[in-house]
Design a protein around this motif. Structure first.
Motif, PDB file in Angstrom:
ATOM      1  N   GLY A 148     -14.450  -7.032 -28.673  1.00 51.09           N
ATOM      2  CA  GLY A 148     -13.097  -7.203 -28.168  1.00 51.09           C
ATOM      3  C   GLY A 148     -12.918  -8.201 -27.048  1.00 51.09           C
ATOM      4  O   GLY A 148     -11.790  -8.432 -26.610  1.00 51.09           O
ATOM      5  N   VAL A 149     -14.013  -8.790 -26.542  1.00 52.47           N
ATOM      6  CA  VAL A 149     -13.897  -9.723 -25.417  1.00 52.47           C
ATOM      7  C   VAL A 149     -14.402 -11.086 -25.859  1.00 52.47           C
ATOM      8  O   VAL A 149     -15.546 -11.230 -26.301  1.00 52.47           O
ATOM      9  CB  VAL A 149     -14.713  -9.223 -24.203  1.00 52.47           C
ATOM     10  N   ASN A 150     -13.557 -12.103 -25.728  1.00 46.57           N
ATOM     11  CA  ASN A 150     -13.938 -13.477 -26.061  1.00 46.57           C
ATOM     12  C   ASN A 150     -14.587 -14.147 -24.857  1.00 46.57           C
ATOM     13  O   ASN A 150     -14.130 -13.986 -23.726  1.00 46.57           O
ATOM     14  CB  ASN A 150     -12.714 -14.295 -26.470  1.00 46.57           C
ATOM     15  N   ILE A 151     -15.634 -14.915 -25.112  1.00 43.38           N
ATOM     16  CA  ILE A 151     -16.297 -15.666 -24.054  1.00 43.38           C
ATOM     17  C   ILE A 151     -16.516 -17.105 -24.509  1.00 43.38           C
ATOM     18  O   ILE A 151     -16.548 -17.405 -25.703  1.00 43.38           O
ATOM     19  CB  ILE A 151     -17.642 -15.032 -23.652  1.00 43.38           C
ATOM     20  N   ILE A 152     -16.666 -17.984 -23.520  1.00 43.23           N
ATOM     21  CA  ILE A 152     -16.942 -19.396 -23.793  1.00 43.23           C
ATOM     22  C   ILE A 152     -18.382 -19.683 -23.405  1.00 43.23           C
ATOM     23  O   ILE A 152     -18.728 -19.714 -22.232  1.00 43.23           O
ATOM     24  CB  ILE A 152     -15.997 -20.318 -23.007  1.00 43.23           C
ATOM     25  N   SER A 153     -19.213 -19.875 -24.403  1.00 45.86           N
ATOM     26  CA  SER A 153     -20.595 -20.287 -24.168  1.00 45.86           C
ATOM     27  C   SER A 153     -20.632 -21.820 -24.098  1.00 45.86           C
ATOM     28  O   SER A 153     -19.625 -22.499 -24.321  1.00 45.86           O
ATOM     29  CB  SER A 153     -21.482 -19.803 -25.307  1.00 45.86           C
ATOM     30  N   GLU A 154     -21.796 -22.363 -23.822  1.00 42.33           N
ATOM     31  CA  GLU A 154     -21.929 -23.830 -23.795  1.00 42.33           C
ATOM     32  C   GLU A 154     -21.627 -24.418 -25.166  1.00 42.33           C
ATOM     33  O   GLU A 154     -20.970 -25.463 -25.274  1.00 42.33           O
ATOM     34  CB  GLU A 154     -23.332 -24.230 -23.321  1.00 42.33           C
ATOM     35  N   ASP A 155     -22.112 -23.765 -26.214  1.00 44.53           N
ATOM     36  CA  ASP A 155     -21.848 -24.260 -27.566  1.00 44.53           C
ATOM     37  C   ASP A 155     -20.354 -24.221 -27.884  1.00 44.53           C
ATOM     38  O   ASP A 155     -19.801 -25.168 -28.460  1.00 44.53           O
ATOM     39  CB  ASP A 155     -22.615 -23.436 -28.598  1.00 44.53           C
ATOM     40  N   VAL A 156     -19.708 -23.113 -27.527  1.00 42.90           N
ATOM     41  CA  VAL A 156     -18.271 -23.002 -27.777  1.00 42.90           C
ATOM     42  C   VAL A 156     -17.512 -24.050 -26.973  1.00 42.90           C
ATOM     43  O   VAL A 156     -16.560 -24.667 -27.473  1.00 42.90           O
ATOM     44  CB  VAL A 156     -17.767 -21.585 -27.434  1.00 42.90           C
ATOM     45  N   ALA A 157     -17.907 -24.261 -25.716  1.00 44.41           N
ATOM     46  CA  ALA A 157     -17.233 -25.257 -24.880  1.00 44.41           C
ATOM     47  C   ALA A 157     -17.323 -26.647 -25.508  1.00 44.41           C
ATOM     48  O   ALA A 157     -16.337 -27.405 -25.515  1.00 44.41           O
ATOM     49  CB  ALA A 157     -17.841 -25.270 -23.481  1.00 44.41           C
ATOM     50  N   THR A 158     -18.478 -26.974 -26.046  1.00 47.54           N
ATOM     51  CA  THR A 158     -18.654 -28.279 -26.692  1.00 47.54           C
ATOM     52  C   THR A 158     -17.758 -28.394 -27.921  1.00 47.54           C
ATOM     53  O   THR A 158     -17.104 -29.428 -28.129  1.00 47.54           O
ATOM     54  CB  THR A 158     -20.134 -28.459 -27.102  1.00 47.54           C
ATOM     55  N   THR A 159     -17.695 -27.330 -28.712  1.00 53.08           N
ATOM     56  CA  THR A 159     -16.846 -27.340 -29.904  1.00 53.08           C
ATOM     57  C   THR A 159     -15.374 -27.397 -29.533  1.00 53.08           C
ATOM     58  O   THR A 159     -14.584 -28.116 -30.154  1.00 53.08           O
ATOM     59  CB  THR A 159     -17.109 -26.085 -30.760  1.00 53.08           C
ATOM     60  N   LEU A 160     -14.990 -26.646 -28.503  1.00 55.72           N
ATOM     61  CA  LEU A 160     -13.598 -26.632 -28.071  1.00 55.72           C
ATOM     62  C   LEU A 160     -13.172 -27.989 -27.537  1.00 55.72           C
ATOM     63  O   LEU A 160     -12.073 -28.463 -27.831  1.00 55.72           O
ATOM     64  CB  LEU A 160     -13.393 -25.549 -27.013  1.00 55.72           C
ATOM     65  N   ARG A 161     -14.029 -28.626 -26.757  1.00 56.55           N
ATOM     66  CA  ARG A 161     -13.688 -29.956 -26.246  1.00 56.55           C
ATOM     67  C   ARG A 161     -13.512 -30.946 -27.401  1.00 56.55           C
ATOM     68  O   ARG A 161     -12.582 -31.769 -27.386  1.00 56.55           O
ATOM     69  CB  ARG A 161     -14.761 -30.460 -25.284  1.00 56.55           C
ATOM     70  N   TYR A 162     -14.377 -30.854 -28.392  1.00 52.05           N
ATOM     71  CA  TYR A 162     -14.245 -31.705 -29.567  1.00 52.05           C
ATOM     72  C   TYR A 162     -12.918 -31.440 -30.275  1.00 52.05           C
ATOM     73  O   TYR A 162     -12.205 -32.369 -30.662  1.00 52.05           O
ATOM     74  CB  TYR A 162     -15.416 -31.453 -30.516  1.00 52.05           C
ATOM     75  N   ALA A 163     -12.561 -30.148 -30.418  1.00 50.91           N
ATOM     76  CA  ALA A 163     -11.302 -29.793 -31.083  1.00 50.91           C
ATOM     77  C   ALA A 163     -10.097 -30.298 -30.311  1.00 50.91           C
ATOM     78  O   ALA A 163      -9.143 -30.825 -30.907  1.00 50.91           O
ATOM     79  CB  ALA A 163     -11.217 -28.267 -31.236  1.00 50.91           C
ATOM     80  N   VAL A 164     -10.129 -30.176 -28.996  1.00 54.26           N
ATOM     81  CA  VAL A 164      -9.017 -30.650 -28.164  1.00 54.26           C
ATOM     82  C   VAL A 164      -8.864 -32.160 -28.289  1.00 54.26           C
ATOM     83  O   VAL A 164      -7.755 -32.676 -28.485  1.00 54.26           O
ATOM     84  CB  VAL A 164      -9.238 -30.245 -26.692  1.00 54.26           C
ATOM     85  N   ASN A 165      -9.961 -32.878 -28.181  1.00 58.76           N
ATOM     86  CA  ASN A 165      -9.884 -34.341 -28.273  1.00 58.76           C
ATOM     87  C   ASN A 165      -9.362 -34.790 -29.637  1.00 58.76           C
ATOM     88  O   ASN A 165      -8.519 -35.696 -29.729  1.00 58.76           O
ATOM     89  CB  ASN A 165     -11.263 -34.959 -28.020  1.00 58.76           C
ATOM     90  N   LEU A 166      -9.856 -34.146 -30.701  1.00 57.74           N
ATOM     91  CA  LEU A 166      -9.433 -34.511 -32.046  1.00 57.74           C
ATOM     92  C   LEU A 166      -7.953 -34.190 -32.248  1.00 57.74           C
ATOM     93  O   LEU A 166      -7.202 -34.984 -32.825  1.00 57.74           O
ATOM     94  CB  LEU A 166     -10.288 -33.760 -33.068  1.00 57.74           C
ATOM     95  N   ALA A 167      -7.534 -33.018 -31.774  1.00 59.17           N
ATOM     96  CA  ALA A 167      -6.127 -32.624 -31.918  1.00 59.17           C
ATOM     97  C   ALA A 167      -5.216 -33.537 -31.115  1.00 59.17           C
ATOM     98  O   ALA A 167      -4.152 -33.957 -31.598  1.00 59.17           O
ATOM     99  CB  ALA A 167      -5.947 -31.174 -31.479  1.00 59.17           C
ATOM    100  N   HIS A 168      -5.607 -33.872 -29.901  1.00 57.76           N
ATOM    101  CA  HIS A 168      -4.781 -34.746 -29.072  1.00 57.76           C
ATOM    102  C   HIS A 168      -4.647 -36.137 -29.684  1.00 57.76           C
ATOM    103  O   HIS A 168      -3.600 -36.787 -29.535  1.00 57.76           O
ATOM    104  CB  HIS A 168      -5.357 -34.830 -27.662  1.00 57.76           C
TER     105      HIS A 168
END
Length: 304
Positions: A148-168
């Motif tokens: 029930g608790v979401n966390i941001i690991s280093e791997d997730v942070a890298t994927t999220l940054r990629y997703a943000v850049n691509l979406a923007h």
């Protein structure tokens, strides 16, 4: 703007009617399709789809509509994740075209998956939906009861940054689902996320924890033996002074200690203040205020 996120499939008609009234009073209501709720309660994705699309059509007063997504779980194997991402993309496309025209610009398709390939496929699919303005990101690691608790690991942070850049690059904003807290918000801001939602302030308050800006949650109710930093009567004024935070719900140590509602409302105010003001600080200024022991302090330092 007063904002709420609401999962219709997990509640009932009375709450829907109440939220409709709040919408008329100026609240911004985001409808969550309930993909995570269905997956963690052994529900059926097809049943979710059959429920949520008619619901959206009948309740066109909302401000954002999350399209149905088939949520991968932490213990899914690679083939299962691939299949769920494929189904999420296909159903997002189908859902978008069946939405009433007035709701298409309010639709939020969800990026799922853990690889650059998954993210790229999702963003490229959603960029073709011409009226979509925002995409969601829900591929966080989880822990706790029922994951029930979401966390941001280093791997997730890298994927999220990629997703943000691509979406923007496609002129799409990014909303992060179900993750937030005093030490997470600076990470989300650094990664370029445009908006987020969370319920951590409720959960923390219920467990006897309170927030202060940029600090890890601290226990103020010591009736149970819990690990982690604790706040005693003599600490409260110093924390308020150092953080610059003051609200009606943290003026009394006794009230914070004894009142679950006061803790919850205090925590909510802290997160609202942080989400509005975190962009006013440099990364170095943020790091000087964060706890050295927080996972997100080291993550933010690594990202910076």
């Amino acid at each position: 703007m007063k904002s709420l996120i609401y999962t219709p499939i997990a509640t009932g008609d009375k709450l829907t009617e109440k939220l409709s009234g709040l919408s008329e009073e100026g609240f911004e209501i985001m409808f969550d399709s309930g993909g995570y709720h269905v997956q963690t309660n052994n529900g059926d994705f097809e049943e979710l789809y059959k429920y949520i699309m008619p619901f959206y059509e009948q309740n066109d007063w909302g401000h954002r509509y999350v399209l149905p997504d088939n949520v991968p779980l932490s213990d899914d194997d690679e083939a299962t994740v691939d299949q769920k991402v494929k189904e999420t993309r296909a159903n997002a496309r189908l859902s978008y075209y069946f939405l009433p025209d007035k709701l298409k610009s309010k639709a939020i398709p969800v990026i799922q998956g853990s690889t650059y390939e998954h993210v790229t496929e999702c963003v490229e699919t959603y960029a073709e939906l011409d009226k979509v303005q925002t995409v969601g990101f829900g591929s966080f690691e989880t822990f706790g009861n029922n994951n029930g608790v979401n966390i941001i690991s280093e791997d997730v942070a890298t994927t999220l940054r990629y997703a943000v850049n691509l979406a923007h690059e496609q002129e799409l904003e990014v909303h992060a689902f179900g993750v937030g807290g005093p030490t997470v918000i600076p990470v989300l801001n650094h990664l370029g996320v445009d908006s987020f939602d969370c319920s951590s302030w409720i959960r923390a308050g219920g467990y006897g924890e309170i927030y202060f800006p940029f600090k890890s949650p601290m226990h103020v109710s010591h009736d149970t033996d819990r690990n982690g930093p604790k706040v005693f009567r003599e600490d409260l004024n110093q924390l308020r002074s150092e953080s610059g935070h003051s609200c009606p719900f943290c003026r009394s140590y006794t009230e914070l200690r004894e009142s679950r509602i006061s803790r919850i409302l205090h925590n909510l105010i802290v997160l609202k203040e942080m989400s509005r003001g975190v962009g006013d600080y440099t990364t170095d200024e943020v790091l000087t205020q964060m706890n050295d022991q927080s996972r997100y302090t080291s993550l933010l330092r690594s990202l910076a």
